[in-house]
Structure formats: C-alpha cells, structure tokens
Motif scaffolding. Structure first.
Motif, PDB file in Angstrom:
ATOM      1  N   ALA A  39      99.596   8.276 101.367  1.00  0.00           N
ATOM      2  CA  ALA A  39      99.088   7.623 102.565  1.00  0.00           C
ATOM      3  C   ALA A  39      98.706   8.697 103.583  1.00  0.00           C
ATOM      4  CB  ALA A  39     100.142   6.682 103.138  1.00  0.00           C
ATOM      5  N   PRO A  40      97.818   8.374 104.499  1.00  0.00           N
ATOM      6  CA  PRO A  40      97.414   9.365 105.507  1.00  0.00           C
ATOM      7  C   PRO A  40      98.608   9.927 106.268  1.00  0.00           C
ATOM      8  CG  PRO A  40      95.957   7.480 105.560  1.00  0.00           C
ATOM      9  CD  PRO A  40      97.085   7.110 104.638  1.00  0.00           C
ATOM     10  N   GLY A  41      98.670  11.242 106.358  1.00  0.00           N
ATOM     11  CA  GLY A  41      99.736  11.886 107.102  1.00  0.00           C
ATOM     12  C   GLY A  41     101.061  11.959 106.377  1.00  0.00           C
ATOM     13  N   LYS A  42     101.095  11.503 105.124  1.00  0.00           N
ATOM     14  CA  LYS A  42     102.336  11.509 104.365  1.00  0.00           C
ATOM     15  C   LYS A  42     102.179  12.330 103.100  1.00  0.00           C
ATOM     16  CE  LYS A  42     104.103   7.054 105.948  1.00  0.00           C
ATOM     17  NZ  LYS A  42     104.684   5.750 105.531  1.00  0.00           N
ATOM     18  N   GLU A  43     103.307  12.712 102.522  1.00  0.00           N
ATOM     19  CA  GLU A  43     103.274  13.459 101.282  1.00  0.00           C
ATOM     20  C   GLU A  43     102.993  12.526 100.099  1.00  0.00           C
ATOM     21  OE1 GLU A  43     106.390  17.084 102.396  1.00  0.00           O
ATOM     22  OE2 GLU A  43     106.852  15.662 100.790  1.00  0.00           O
ATOM     23  N   ARG A  44     102.488  13.115  99.030  1.00  0.00           N
ATOM     24  CA  ARG A  44     102.258  12.344  97.816  1.00  0.00           C
ATOM     25  C   ARG A  44     103.605  11.905  97.258  1.00  0.00           C
ATOM     26  NH1 ARG A  44      97.823  14.488  93.659  1.00  0.00           N
ATOM     27  NH2 ARG A  44      96.739  14.393  95.674  1.00  0.00           N
ATOM     28  N   GLU A  45     103.690  10.652  96.834  1.00  0.00           N
ATOM     29  CA  GLU A  45     104.953  10.149  96.314  1.00  0.00           C
ATOM     30  C   GLU A  45     104.762   9.466  94.972  1.00  0.00           C
ATOM     31  OE1 GLU A  45     106.668   7.317  99.024  1.00  0.00           O
ATOM     32  OE2 GLU A  45     104.916   5.994  98.981  1.00  0.00           O
ATOM     33  N   PHE A  46     105.808   9.523  94.196  1.00  0.00           N
ATOM     34  CA  PHE A  46     105.823   8.936  92.857  1.00  0.00           C
ATOM     35  C   PHE A  46     105.845   7.416  92.940  1.00  0.00           C
ATOM     36  CE2 PHE A  46     106.756   8.440  88.471  1.00  0.00           C
ATOM     37  CZ  PHE A  46     107.799   7.535  88.345  1.00  0.00           C
ATOM     38  N   GLU A  88     102.345  -1.612 103.626  1.00  0.00           N
ATOM     39  CA  GLU A  88     102.857  -0.254 103.424  1.00  0.00           C
ATOM     40  C   GLU A  88     102.495   0.329 102.057  1.00  0.00           C
ATOM     41  OE1 GLU A  88     104.581  -2.966 104.395  1.00  0.00           O
ATOM     42  OE2 GLU A  88     106.610  -2.980 103.538  1.00  0.00           O
ATOM     43  N   ASP A  89     101.893  -0.475 101.192  1.00  0.00           N
ATOM     44  CA  ASP A  89     101.380   0.040  99.922  1.00  0.00           C
ATOM     45  C   ASP A  89     100.013   0.687 100.083  1.00  0.00           C
ATOM     46  OD1 ASP A  89     102.757  -2.866  98.336  1.00  0.00           O
ATOM     47  OD2 ASP A  89     103.582  -0.818  98.296  1.00  0.00           O
ATOM     48  N   THR A  90      99.445   0.588 101.257  1.00  0.00           N
ATOM     49  CA  THR A  90      98.139   1.191 101.512  1.00  0.00           C
ATOM     50  C   THR A  90      98.201   2.699 101.326  1.00  0.00           C
ATOM     51  OG1 THR A  90      97.456  -0.549 103.045  1.00  0.00           O
ATOM     52  CG2 THR A  90      96.380   1.592 103.273  1.00  0.00           C
ATOM     53  N   ALA A  91      97.339   3.202 100.451  1.00  0.00           N
ATOM     54  CA  ALA A  91      97.335   4.635 100.134  1.00  0.00           C
ATOM     55  C   ALA A  91      96.223   4.912  99.141  1.00  0.00           C
ATOM     56  CB  ALA A  91      98.670   5.056  99.529  1.00  0.00           C
ATOM     57  N   ALA A  92      95.959   6.184  98.919  1.00  0.00           N
ATOM     58  CA  ALA A  92      95.135   6.598  97.795  1.00  0.00           C
ATOM     59  C   ALA A  92      96.056   6.752  96.597  1.00  0.00           C
ATOM     60  CB  ALA A  92      94.434   7.913  98.103  1.00  0.00           C
ATOM     61  N   TYR A  93      95.691   6.140  95.497  1.00  0.00           N
ATOM     62  CA  TYR A  93      96.513   6.165  94.286  1.00  0.00           C
ATOM     63  C   TYR A  93      95.882   7.115  93.276  1.00  0.00           C
ATOM     64  CZ  TYR A  93      99.428   2.357  95.909  1.00  0.00           C
ATOM     65  OH  TYR A  93     100.323   1.595  96.624  1.00  0.00           O
ATOM     66  N   TYR A  94      96.731   7.976  92.698  1.00  0.00           N
ATOM     67  CA  TYR A  94      96.274   8.994  91.761  1.00  0.00           C
ATOM     68  C   TYR A  94      96.976   8.806  90.411  1.00  0.00           C
ATOM     69  CZ  TYR A  94      94.699  11.405  95.995  1.00  0.00           C
ATOM     70  OH  TYR A  94      94.088  11.734  97.177  1.00  0.00           O
ATOM     71  N   CYS A  95      96.208   8.911  89.337  1.00  0.00           N
ATOM     72  CA  CYS A  95      96.855   8.949  88.035  1.00  0.00           C
ATOM     73  C   CYS A  95      97.026  10.405  87.620  1.00  0.00           C
ATOM     74  CB  CYS A  95      96.077   8.169  86.992  1.00  0.00           C
ATOM     75  SG  CYS A  95      94.406   8.729  86.666  1.00  0.00           S
ATOM     76  N   ALA A  96      98.033  10.639  86.812  1.00  0.00           N
ATOM     77  CA  ALA A  96      98.368  11.987  86.395  1.00  0.00           C
ATOM     78  C   ALA A  96      98.839  11.983  84.949  1.00  0.00           C
ATOM     79  CB  ALA A  96      99.460  12.563  87.299  1.00  0.00           C
ATOM     80  N   ALA A  97      98.675  13.127  84.281  1.00  0.00           N
ATOM     81  CA  ALA A  97      99.063  13.232  82.879  1.00  0.00           C
ATOM     82  C   ALA A  97      99.845  14.515  82.635  1.00  0.00           C
ATOM     83  CB  ALA A  97      97.827  13.203  81.980  1.00  0.00           C
TER      84      ALA A  97
END
Length: 129
Positions: A39-46, A88-97
């Motif tokens: 989310a803006p201003g926050k760290e990436r989270e699992f 609060e689920d609003t965010a950019a979602y990233y997939c990872a491998a």
C-alpha cells in the motif's frame, strides 16, 4: 522466469476479485508461488503462498478465511481469490516465484520477500468503502 499479474480493479467493500499470475520461461523450475502487496507509504507485506503441489498453502493472518491461493501447474498459473474485501486491502498486489528446492514448513521462509527470485509487475486493487 517471467511473471505477469492481472485481475486487479475497483470493487466495493464486501466484494470479490480474482487475481491471476501467469509464469513463462523456465516456469517448470518454480517451487513456490506467492502473492505480496504494498500500500502507499507502507512496506511490502506477505499475503499468501503455495508450494508446487498447490496443496500446501500459507496465509497472512489478516487474509485467513477471506483469500484463497491456488495453482495450476499445467497452465503455469497461480490465482488469488479475494472475498469479503475491505478498504484496508487496497494495495498493489505482486506475484512472486521461488525456484529453490525447499521442502520445509517454516512459515517465515514463505513469508519473507527475499525468498523469491522472480517478481511480476503489480496489479492494483482498490476497495471502496
């Protein structure tokens, strides 16, 4: 390995979205696939992860019971079904491998972003109240 995420959008609180991540290249080498968010201003989270079988999964506490991660190895895809969405689920979602052959069950391994060697571009999820 290349990852392409899709499926984000704008939804009202309580609604649902389904994110998809398509893997290409050396997709056969992928051991674990995961979703993170930022989310803006926050760290990436699992958010969630699934081992290659798609049977063993891991979830962050804040999505348990609402989100479901799945995997289709034949199609080299992973999906994140998101229900009962909250603002609060609003965010950019990233997939990872992760291509490391790890068969342990330590949650911190799967929830650590440094575990994952490959990342897709983010897909934006916006939940309105």
């Amino acid at each position: 390995v290349q990852l392409q995420a899709s499926g984000g959008g704008l939804v009202q609180a309580g609604g649902s979205l389904r994110l998809s991540c398509a893997a290409s290249g050396r997709a056969f080498s992928i051991s674990t696939m995961a979703w993170f968010r930022q989310a803006p201003g926050k760290e990436r989270e699992f958010v969630a992860a699934t081992r290659w079988s798609g049977v063993i999964t891991y979830y962050a506490d804040f999505v348990k019971g609402r989100f479901t991660i799945s995997r289709d190895n034949a199609q080299n895809t992973a999906a994140l079904q998101m229900n009962s969405l909250k603002p609060e689920d609003t965010a950019a979602y990233y997939c990872a491998a992760d291509i490391t052959y790890y068969t342990g069950s330590v949650y911190s391994y799967y929830s650590d972003s440094s575990t994952y060697e490959y990342w897709g571009q983010g897909t934006q999820v916006t939940v309105s109240s």
